[in-house]
Motif scaffolding. Structure first.
Motif, PDB file in Angstrom:
ATOM      1  N   PRO A 112       0.813  -1.205   0.000  1.00 28.06           N
ATOM      2  CA  PRO A 112       0.000   0.000   0.000  1.00 28.06           C
ATOM      3  C   PRO A 112       0.854   1.266   0.000  1.00 28.06           C
ATOM      4  O   PRO A 112       2.054   1.232   0.275  1.00 28.06           O
ATOM      5  N   GLU A 113       0.194   2.352  -0.298  1.00 29.47           N
ATOM      6  CA  GLU A 113       0.834   3.658  -0.363  1.00 29.47           C
ATOM      7  C   GLU A 113       1.536   3.972   0.957  1.00 29.47           C
ATOM      8  O   GLU A 113       0.987   3.757   2.032  1.00 29.47           O
ATOM      9  N   GLY A 114       2.762   4.458   0.866  1.00 33.58           N
ATOM     10  CA  GLY A 114       3.432   4.927   2.071  1.00 33.58           C
ATOM     11  C   GLY A 114       4.219   3.868   2.811  1.00 33.58           C
ATOM     12  O   GLY A 114       4.854   4.162   3.813  1.00 33.58           O
ATOM     13  N   VAL A 115       4.195   2.619   2.337  1.00 36.60           N
ATOM     14  CA  VAL A 115       4.970   1.578   2.997  1.00 36.60           C
ATOM     15  C   VAL A 115       6.196   1.320   2.154  1.00 36.60           C
ATOM     16  O   VAL A 115       6.100   0.983   0.974  1.00 36.60           O
ATOM     17  N   LYS A 116       7.362   1.492   2.772  1.00 31.37           N
ATOM     18  CA  LYS A 116       8.609   1.290   2.036  1.00 31.37           C
ATOM     19  C   LYS A 116       9.006  -0.181   2.146  1.00 31.37           C
ATOM     20  O   LYS A 116       9.182  -0.699   3.242  1.00 31.37           O
ATOM     21  N   PRO A 117       9.113  -0.879   1.016  1.00 29.28           N
ATOM     22  CA  PRO A 117       9.472  -2.296   1.113  1.00 29.28           C
ATOM     23  C   PRO A 117      10.906  -2.457   1.594  1.00 29.28           C
ATOM     24  O   PRO A 117      11.803  -1.745   1.153  1.00 29.28           O
ATOM     25  N   GLU A 118      11.096  -3.368   2.499  1.00 33.23           N
ATOM     26  CA  GLU A 118      12.432  -3.684   2.993  1.00 33.23           C
ATOM     27  C   GLU A 118      12.656  -5.170   2.801  1.00 33.23           C
ATOM     28  O   GLU A 118      11.759  -5.901   2.407  1.00 33.23           O
ATOM     29  N   ARG A 119      13.869  -5.611   3.113  1.00 32.35           N
ATOM     30  CA  ARG A 119      14.179  -7.010   2.842  1.00 32.35           C
ATOM     31  C   ARG A 119      13.380  -7.946   3.742  1.00 32.35           C
ATOM     32  O   ARG A 119      12.829  -8.933   3.285  1.00 32.35           O
ATOM     33  N   PHE A 120      13.326  -7.648   5.023  1.00 33.03           N
ATOM     34  CA  PHE A 120      12.689  -8.580   5.947  1.00 33.03           C
ATOM     35  C   PHE A 120      11.317  -8.077   6.358  1.00 33.03           C
ATOM     36  O   PHE A 120      11.030  -6.878   6.340  1.00 33.03           O
ATOM     37  N   GLU A 121      10.502  -9.025   6.737  1.00 31.05           N
ATOM     38  CA  GLU A 121       9.181  -8.675   7.206  1.00 31.05           C
ATOM     39  C   GLU A 121       8.837  -9.632   8.350  1.00 31.05           C
ATOM     40  O   GLU A 121       9.089 -10.833   8.263  1.00 31.05           O
ATOM     41  N   VAL A 122       8.305  -9.064   9.423  1.00 32.67           N
ATOM     42  CA  VAL A 122       7.797  -9.906  10.508  1.00 32.67           C
ATOM     43  C   VAL A 122       6.285  -9.865  10.442  1.00 32.67           C
ATOM     44  O   VAL A 122       5.696  -8.791  10.337  1.00 32.67           O
ATOM     45  N   VAL A 123       5.681 -11.032  10.435  1.00 34.48           N
ATOM     46  CA  VAL A 123       4.235 -11.130  10.335  1.00 34.48           C
ATOM     47  C   VAL A 123       3.705 -11.711  11.638  1.00 34.48           C
ATOM     48  O   VAL A 123       4.067 -12.811  12.030  1.00 34.48           O
ATOM     49  N   THR A 124       2.872 -10.948  12.321  1.00 31.33           N
ATOM     50  CA  THR A 124       2.319 -11.378  13.594  1.00 31.33           C
ATOM     51  C   THR A 124       0.813 -11.505  13.437  1.00 31.33           C
ATOM     52  O   THR A 124       0.156 -10.568  12.982  1.00 31.33           O
ATOM     53  N   SER A 125       0.283 -12.652  13.792  1.00 30.98           N
ATOM     54  CA  SER A 125      -1.163 -12.860  13.725  1.00 30.98           C
ATOM     55  C   SER A 125      -1.733 -12.799  15.132  1.00 30.98           C
ATOM     56  O   SER A 125      -1.285 -13.530  16.006  1.00 30.98           O
ATOM     57  N   LEU A 126      -2.680 -11.925  15.326  1.00 30.17           N
ATOM     58  CA  LEU A 126      -3.346 -11.833  16.616  1.00 30.17           C
ATOM     59  C   LEU A 126      -4.783 -12.306  16.449  1.00 30.17           C
ATOM     60  O   LEU A 126      -5.387 -12.169  15.380  1.00 30.17           O
ATOM     61  N   LEU A 127      -5.310 -12.841  17.526  1.00 28.45           N
ATOM     62  CA  LEU A 127      -6.647 -13.412  17.477  1.00 28.45           C
ATOM     63  C   LEU A 127      -7.481 -12.808  18.591  1.00 28.45           C
ATOM     64  O   LEU A 127      -7.037 -12.749  19.739  1.00 28.45           O
ATOM     65  N   SER A 128      -8.652 -12.314  18.218  1.00 27.58           N
ATOM     66  CA  SER A 128      -9.587 -11.860  19.241  1.00 27.58           C
ATOM     67  C   SER A 128     -10.661 -12.912  19.394  1.00 27.58           C
ATOM     68  O   SER A 128     -11.434 -13.158  18.470  1.00 27.58           O
ATOM     69  N   MET A 129     -10.682 -13.546  20.551  1.00 32.05           N
ATOM     70  CA  MET A 129     -11.643 -14.625  20.742  1.00 32.05           C
ATOM     71  C   MET A 129     -13.036 -14.076  20.962  1.00 32.05           C
ATOM     72  O   MET A 129     -14.019 -14.665  20.529  1.00 32.05           O
ATOM     73  N   SER A 130     -13.137 -12.934  21.627  1.00 28.01           N
ATOM     74  CA  SER A 130     -14.475 -12.405  21.909  1.00 28.01           C
ATOM     75  C   SER A 130     -15.096 -11.807  20.657  1.00 28.01           C
ATOM     76  O   SER A 130     -16.291 -11.927  20.438  1.00 28.01           O
ATOM     77  N   ARG A 131     -14.258 -11.174  19.784  1.00 30.27           N
ATOM     78  CA  ARG A 131     -14.827 -10.587  18.567  1.00 30.27           C
ATOM     79  C   ARG A 131     -14.733 -11.530  17.375  1.00 30.27           C
ATOM     80  O   ARG A 131     -15.249 -11.239  16.308  1.00 30.27           O
ATOM     81  N   ARG A 132     -14.032 -12.637  17.570  1.00 30.84           N
ATOM     82  CA  ARG A 132     -13.867 -13.661  16.534  1.00 30.84           C
ATOM     83  C   ARG A 132     -13.300 -13.090  15.240  1.00 30.84           C
ATOM     84  O   ARG A 132     -13.823 -13.318  14.150  1.00 30.84           O
ATOM     85  N   ILE A 133     -12.258 -12.304  15.382  1.00 25.70           N
ATOM     86  CA  ILE A 133     -11.560 -11.815  14.194  1.00 25.70           C
ATOM     87  C   ILE A 133     -10.067 -12.024  14.396  1.00 25.70           C
ATOM     88  O   ILE A 133      -9.585 -12.142  15.521  1.00 25.70           O
ATOM     89  N   ARG A 134      -9.406 -12.041  13.278  1.00 29.88           N
ATOM     90  CA  ARG A 134      -7.949 -12.110  13.303  1.00 29.88           C
ATOM     91  C   ARG A 134      -7.412 -10.826  12.711  1.00 29.88           C
ATOM     92  O   ARG A 134      -8.058 -10.197  11.866  1.00 29.88           O
ATOM     93  N   VAL A 135      -6.229 -10.466  13.131  1.00 28.03           N
ATOM     94  CA  VAL A 135      -5.568  -9.335  12.511  1.00 28.03           C
ATOM     95  C   VAL A 135      -4.109  -9.724  12.294  1.00 28.03           C
ATOM     96  O   VAL A 135      -3.544 -10.489  13.073  1.00 28.03           O
ATOM     97  N   ARG A 136      -3.565  -9.267  11.174  1.00 27.31           N
ATOM     98  CA  ARG A 136      -2.194  -9.637  10.828  1.00 27.31           C
ATOM     99  C   ARG A 136      -1.384  -8.364  10.704  1.00 27.31           C
ATOM    100  O   ARG A 136      -1.778  -7.440   9.991  1.00 27.31           O
ATOM    101  N   ILE A 137      -0.290  -8.305  11.421  1.00 31.91           N
ATOM    102  CA  ILE A 137       0.548  -7.106  11.430  1.00 31.91           C
ATOM    103  C   ILE A 137       1.837  -7.413  10.697  1.00 31.91           C
ATOM    104  O   ILE A 137       2.520  -8.386  11.007  1.00 31.91           O
ATOM    105  N   ARG A 138       2.137  -6.577   9.715  1.00 30.12           N
ATOM    106  CA  ARG A 138       3.359  -6.796   8.933  1.00 30.12           C
ATOM    107  C   ARG A 138       4.298  -5.623   9.183  1.00 30.12           C
ATOM    108  O   ARG A 138       3.938  -4.474   8.981  1.00 30.12           O
ATOM    109  N   VAL A 139       5.491  -5.952   9.621  1.00 28.60           N
ATOM    110  CA  VAL A 139       6.476  -4.916   9.937  1.00 28.60           C
ATOM    111  C   VAL A 139       7.662  -5.085   9.003  1.00 28.60           C
ATOM    112  O   VAL A 139       8.205  -6.176   8.875  1.00 28.60           O
ATOM    113  N   GLN A 140       8.041  -3.995   8.340  1.00 23.99           N
ATOM    114  CA  GLN A 140       9.179  -4.050   7.427  1.00 23.99           C
ATOM    115  C   GLN A 140      10.462  -3.793   8.202  1.00 23.99           C
ATOM    116  O   GLN A 140      10.539  -2.865   9.005  1.00 23.99           O
ATOM    117  N   LEU A 141      11.478  -4.627   7.952  1.00 22.29           N
ATOM    118  CA  LEU A 141      12.757  -4.468   8.641  1.00 22.29           C
ATOM    119  C   LEU A 141      13.869  -4.412   7.617  1.00 22.29           C
ATOM    120  O   LEU A 141      13.935  -5.256   6.721  1.00 22.29           O
TER     121      LEU A 141
END
Lengths: 166, 185, 452
Positions: free
Chosen positions: A65-94
């Motif tokens: 997406p706009e404004g994200v500078k691609p870097e070599r590494f990426e850490v992908v963290t998946s979080l889970l909300s059990m009460s809202r029953r959704i997942r969210v995935r966070i991608r961090v460029q390193l």
């Protein structure tokens, strides 16, 4: 699985993309990574289900997406909300020069082994991790096998009884 | 055994045959289950396949009490020194079955993590193919090994010339340096 | 590479370096361990929102090394379910600290997946959790299909549900068998394997293999169910259900078994959530979290079943959950048997599906098509996805990143056993060494999936 894009307040002010399908995806600059995850934890994301690292060395042009500078590494963290029953995935460029990101150990102790695995196989360092040692490979191993400049390391298959490596 | 029908209660024969018969009939495997094949190895010991028919059901947990190491599964670079240590702890005479393609050749995992064939670390007597080998295949491998023991020589171990078993210095096979490979990053 | 000086990997010399030693991955005497890590190892990691479950002052850092003893267990140990290695610090018979050391079955499957095409991928992942291979194939196929954006025919979905539920039964039966062996009940081991063989014979009939099937593939399943499958499944359901009550007679009320299981290895819901623990381990603490129910995949929202939860989070709860999940899976399988839709067992998309075997002999185009699908594979659009399903051991996730080529750019499997193993130090703390074996068993780790 939730198909709509859930509204998550913690992402306000950061680059956010909705992924079609399973979960919301957010791109977070690494200096805000831990604070955003802390806000998400306060926002009923009870569990960190997964942490993994990706090496985008040979990926070519990537659609980010706009404004994200691609870097070599990426850490992908998946979080889970059990009460809202959704997942969210966070991608961090390193960047290649300094693949370091904050550890989530203080927030989710369950990420301990996952971060160690990411360190072991991809070589990403987690600041604040209590015991960042190798977990799957032998202690004296050199290199991080899931990096793209690390060969698969196989032995050529021989179909004749020529003298081989053994 | 029907011996009571014999007119005299002794038999003559070669000592060698007797030793080989004894070795063949009381071969105790060590539990060396690693991966998928270990489950099939356990299945072979369980009700449906019943390894006890061949005097093989006593899986010894201590390598000191075992004659046969069934390497059941893929051997990683991290496991290789452990495997070698367990093998060294076993008493002579000892045999090795490489169960499954991963133990025999590395199988489909031709990569940095898996030892490409357990014969790089320990001498192997019988290779059992399959991924995983069915209990029938394992039994075939075991029976093949029994036949090998029955028809082989009792004093000669593979690769040893001349055949000396009760030598003071134990025979140490050459371990290739590929046991633990450090690859360039 | 610039490396922050504050972040270093753990280096502890002063320890005998033998050929089989793994250095800083192992457990160390207290004087060589820094307090933060000591705290983690004794289970004080849980900085929970609702007050810490363990008072940090309780950690006996002051205890001298002379009073305790560090013993090694594994990796070649009969009761560690594979090549799990534990180092335990004991005070007499009481376990103070535990450290699991893993990686003895590291197979490099995530790297291998990058060298295999998507259609070959399920051959690779099926060898991870070798007690539930079909679940691994399913999660990989679902992730690939999510990237491809193909819609499964209903029959394919139902066949997948049928096979994975049968696999869940066989996996839990295997657990019952090995758990029986660990507590000394050899009869249970024989019974567990006996029933498992029935399911494995059905798998062999359907998929061609007893284990490591490569049956569920991106785009559907490899083959339709065999003729007469209804009778086989009916027999399996009736036998397994009837015999699950025999296990009740054998184990549930038995005094010795209860003494080994009740109140051993306690876990609370807060601890389980903080440690990201899933599956029967999480449900034993009373959290009704089963992905089949809470975030349904396939068509699990169309079948009726109960999510079994425990109350005390001990070994016995985990035993009861697994036993009752066998019965619930039988219930699901019966519903699938009654409602199996007709239709195609794979998606009719020329891009991902090879032509039928019969056409290859007569049509050149079909032969070329078949050849191309299996040699080149099919290109998967660029993107990344995380898909999770409920395997017998918990949340089995697959993170798949594609760069638009026929091979995954990166595949990562979130193995439930890998994460659940983190609960071991907590479960064992303060328990007896003899109970360590039952605690390991009740976590049900499959090392192939832990190490991948």
């Amino acid at each position: 699985m939730t198909t709509e894009n859930p509204t998550i307040e913690a992402f306000e002010g950061f680059a956010t993309v909705a992924s079609p399908g399973v979960a919301a995806v957010a791109f977070i600059p690494r200096e805000h990574y831990k604070s955003v995850v802390a806000a998400l934890k306060a926002d009923a994301f009870e569990m960190a289900s997964d942490v993994c690292g990706v090496d985008y060395l040979i990926a070519g042009a990537r659609t980010l997406p706009e404004g994200v500078k691609p870097e070599r590494f990426e850490v992908v963290t998946s979080l889970l909300s059990m009460s809202r029953r959704i997942r969210v995935r966070i991608r961090v460029q390193l960047p290649d020069a300094d693949p370091t990101v904050d550890s989530l150990f203080d927030l989710y102790p369950g990420t301990e082994a996952m971060e160690r695995e990411t360190f072991d196989l991809v070589g990403i360092r987690f600041a604040g991790h209590p015991d960042l040692s190798r977990i799957l490979l032998p202690e004296e191993w050199e290199g991080h096998p899931l990096r793209k400049d690390y060969g698969i390391g196989g032995v050529p298959v021989q179909f004749k009884s020529t003298p081989g490596p053994r | 055994m029907g011996l009571e029908d014999l007119p005299h209660n002794f038999l003559t024969g070669q000592l060698e045959d007797l030793v080989k018969w004894a070795r063949k009939s009381s071969m105790w495997p060590a539990t060396f289950g690693l991966a998928c094949c270990a489950i099939e190895m356990m299945s072979s010991g369980a009700a449906d396949f019943d390894l006890a028919r061949f005097g093989m059901e006593v899986f010894r947990n201590s390598p000191r009490q075992a004659d046969l190491m069934i390497v059941a599964g893929r051997v990683s670079q991290k496991m290789a020194p452990v495997l070698r240590q367990v093998y060294d702890q076993m008493m002579e005479p000892k045999w090795v079955i490489a169960m499954g393609v991963c133990a025999s050749t590395g199988g489909m995992f031709n990569n940095y993590a898996v030892v490409q064939g357990v014969d790089q670390i320990v001498p192997v007597d019988v290779y059992a193919p399959g991924c995983p080998p069915t209990p029938e295949t394992l039994m075939h491998a075991i029976l093949t090994l029994h036949e090998k023991v029955r028809t082989g020589e009792i004093t000669r171990r593979r690769g040893v010339e001349p055949a000396v078993v009760f030598d003071a210095a134990p025979w140490v096979p050459e371990v290739p340096s590929a046991v633990r490979v450090s690859r360039p990053s | 590479m610039v490396i922050d000086e504050n972040i270093t990997t753990v280096v502890r010399p002063l320890w005998p370096t033998e050929e089989t030693s793994e250095g800083s991955q192992e457990l160390f005497p207290r004087k060589l361990t820094d307090p933060a890590e000591l705290g983690r190892e004794v289970g004080s990691v849980l900085r929970l929102p609702e007050g810490p479950t363990l008072d940090p002052t309780q950690i006996d850092i002051e205890r001298s090394d002379d009073e305790t003893m560090i013993i090694n267990m594994g990796p070649q140990h009969p009761s560690t379910h594979g090549v799990l290695r534990l180092m335990l610090e004991l005070d007499g018979e009481v376990v103070l600290r535990t450290k699991p050391i893993i990686g003895y079955l590291h197979t490099g499957m995530e790297k291998q997946a990058e060298a295999l095409s998507f259609i070959q991928g399920s051959t690779n992942v099926t060898r991870m959790d070798y007690l539930a291979p079909l679940h691994n194939e399913l999660v990989f196929s679902l992730a690939t299909e999510a990237l491809l954006g193909v819609e499964m025919p209903r029959r394919a979905t139902y066949i997948r549900m049928l096979m994975t539920e049968l696999n869940r039964i066989s996996s839990h039966l295997m657990w019952m068998a090995t758990n029986g062996m660990d507590v000394g009940s050899t009869s249970m081991m024989i019974y567990g394997f006996r029933e498992r063989e029935m399911i494995l014979s059905f798998f062999e009939k359907t998929t061609g293999l007893r284990m490591n099937h490569n049956y569920i593939r991106p785009g559907g399943v490899a083959a339709d169910l065999p003729d007469g499958w209804e009778d086989d499944v009916e027999v399996i359901c009736n036998t397994v259900e009837a015999r699950s009550y025999e296990y009740d007679d054998l184990l549930t009320g038995q005094a010795i078994f209860r003494d080994r299981m009740v109140g051993i290895g306690n876990l609370t819901a807060e601890e389980a959530l903080a440690l990201s623990v899933t599956g029967p381990l999480l449900r034993s603490t009373g959290v009704p979290w089963d992905l089949r129910r809470t975030m349904p995949y396939l068509a699990f929202d169309e079948v009726d079943f109960d999510v079994i939860v425990g109350t005390y989070g001990d070994n016995f709860d985990r035993y009861s959950i697994r036993l009752n999940e066998i019965r619930e899976s039988v219930k699901i399988v019966r519903q699938l048997l009654a409602n199996m839709p007709s239709g195609d067992y794979r998606v009719q998309d020329r891009k991902v599906t090879p032509p039928p075997r019969g056409r290859i002999d007569s049509s050149m185009e079909a032969l070329i098509h078949h050849f191309k699908v299996f040699t080149e594979g099919f290109a998967v659009p660029e993107g990344e996805v995380y898909v999770a399903i409920e395997s017998p051991r918990g949340e089995l996730g697959c993170y798949l990143a594609s760069d638009g080529g026929p091979k995954p750019y990166r595949m990562h499997i979130r193995g439930p056993s890998f994460v659940n193993l983190q609960a071991l130090p907590l479960l064992m703390r303060g328990g007896l060494l003899a109970d360590a074996v039952t605690v390991i068993s009740s976590v049900d780790p499959v090392m192939g999936e832990v190490d991948r």
